[in-house]
Write a protein that holds these residues in place. Structure first.
Motif: not given
Length: 424
Positions: A347-353
């Motif tokens: 799981i990849v999280s803390e997404l930002r542009p």
């Protein structure tokens, strides 16, 4: 402008995709299995009539499958995804305003079409999709998205409708609401249906006529929005631009139990690569990565283990190379010898542009080089097929891969699997 929506839904989509390339399957019962050939996730109408249940484990349905000569297929998401794209491209010929709601559903904005014969127009749309792609669809047309969903559902059940139902007349709309159980209304579901039944609300018409204060009290503002849509008041617009995901997960059950760290590292690297590619498609970077491991809870005689490890990344990234490195470190912290692992995931999280990533003064990674490399990798895999170019950590033999013993060819995306027609 008066609002008007059409919901186009592919009939038994996975089964229909299989039939396009094997006409002998027309009229035959078909089921499609989930990842690892585990459970039934799609059924043709013929299979439904034989009592095959959605979500039923394949091994439990084995006797019925053999007794009724039901055709069984492993899920082929490459084929289904490509056929979906062809359907959506065809629908785009009818209106530029299109919301792809799911792999087999799309909403169309027909707000400028009130002056036309809507039954004829929807019938032409249905015929064109079938002719161009081979996929049968049903069309529901109404002033709101919720009513269009309801119309589409009834269009499949009524022989008279023949796959097309237009609800612009109040009498027809009221009759459609009366014939629809409240639990079948888009967004209601079983839990609310049970709760509403206790108040004497059993049909969509009952719900439409419920007072606003009652709906808001027992179903919140979201429920009130649904009720207003049932009254013909548009509350939901088309979402023509997909909203970026806030978390991305890739996980799979293994085709056979895995015990070795090296095989787990290969699987984890592959799942991480999938996540990284999805990040780049939505132009996002991840600030954290989580890896989890799990044994088979259904094998009660085996020792059980489940654990996860999350790592914060020094700098948010969508580089496959960086993410694989951190995923491997997380896996090594998780791994315990002596267990038979059945599933893992990333799981990849803390997404930002990706254009809003805050870099560190101590960052030593050549990020421009990584970006150019990932662009080249994505371009090659887009042109030649997924995983044609991978990082070494993903391995080549992949003995842990999912079982897909009954998978049909990728007729539309693999040159070597093109359909061959013999002339005799």
């Amino acid at each position: 402008m008066t609002s008007l929506f059409a919901l186009v839904d592919c009939n038994n989509f996975y089964a229909s995709c299989e039939r396009v390339f094997d006409p002998k399957l027309e009229g035959q019962p078909i089921v499609v299995l989930s990842n690892n050939d585990g459970c039934i996730i799609a059924r043709s109408n013929e299979a439904k009539a034989l009592g095959i249940q959605m979500g039923e484990p394949a091994f439990k349905a084995k006797d019925a499958i053999e007794r009724h000569n039901i055709h069984v297929f492993s899920s082929n998401y490459t084929l289904y995804g490509d056929m979906s794209a062809r359907v959506m491209q065809t629908l785009g010929q009818f209106t530029p305003n299109l919301e792809v709601y799911s792999i087999d559903e799309a909403f169309l904005d027909l707000g400028n079409f009130y002056g036309r014969d809507l039954n004829q127009y929807a019938g032409e749309l249905r015929h064109t999709v079938k002719t161009w792609t081979g996929i049968p669809v049903s069309v529901g047309v109404a002033p709101t998205k919720t009513l269009a969903k309801l119309a589409n559902r009834l269009s499949k059940k009524s022989k008279k409708a023949d796959g097309v139902l237009v609800l612009t007349d109040e009498r027809h709309t009221e009759e459609a609401l009366r014939r629809t159980e409240v639990g079948d209304v888009w967004g209601i579901g079983r839990r609310y249906a049970k709760k509403l039944a206790a108040f004497g609300i059993h049909t969509a018409l009952d719900l439409r006529n419920a007072p606003d204060a009652f709906v808001k009290k027992h179903m919140t503002v979201v429920g009130l929005r649904t009720v207003r849509e049932l009254r013909g008041e548009p509350c939901l617009d088309l979402e023509m631009v997909a909203v970026n995901k806030q978390n991305i997960c890739t996980s799979r059950s293994f085709g056979a139990a895995v015990s070795s760290l090296s095989q787990l590292q290969e699987a984890t690297a592959n799942y991480t690569s999938r996540c990284a590619a999805k990040l780049r498609r939505q132009r996002s970077c991840a600030g954290a990565i989580t890896v989890f491991l799990q044994t088979n809870p259904f094998r009660e005689t085996d020792p059980q283990y489940f654990n996860s490890k999350t790592m914060a990344l020094p700098t948010a990234t969508n580089s496959t190379l960086e993410l694989v490195q951190y995923a491997s470190l997380a896996l090594q912290a998780l791994y315990r010898p002596g267990y038979r692992y059945k599933k893992s995931g990333v799981i990849v999280s803390e997404l930002r542009p990706q254009n809003q990533v805050q870099t560190s003064l101590l960052d030593t990674v050549d990020r421009d080089k990584h970006q150019r490399l990932m662009q080249a990798l994505d371009k090659l895999n887009s042109a030649w097929g997924r995983d044609k170019v991978t990082c070494a950590a993903q391995g080549t033999t992949r003995p842990w891969q999912l079982k897909c013993e009954k998978k049909s060819p990728c007729y539309t995306t693999q040159l070597e699997e093109l359909l061959c027609i013999g002339v005799g």
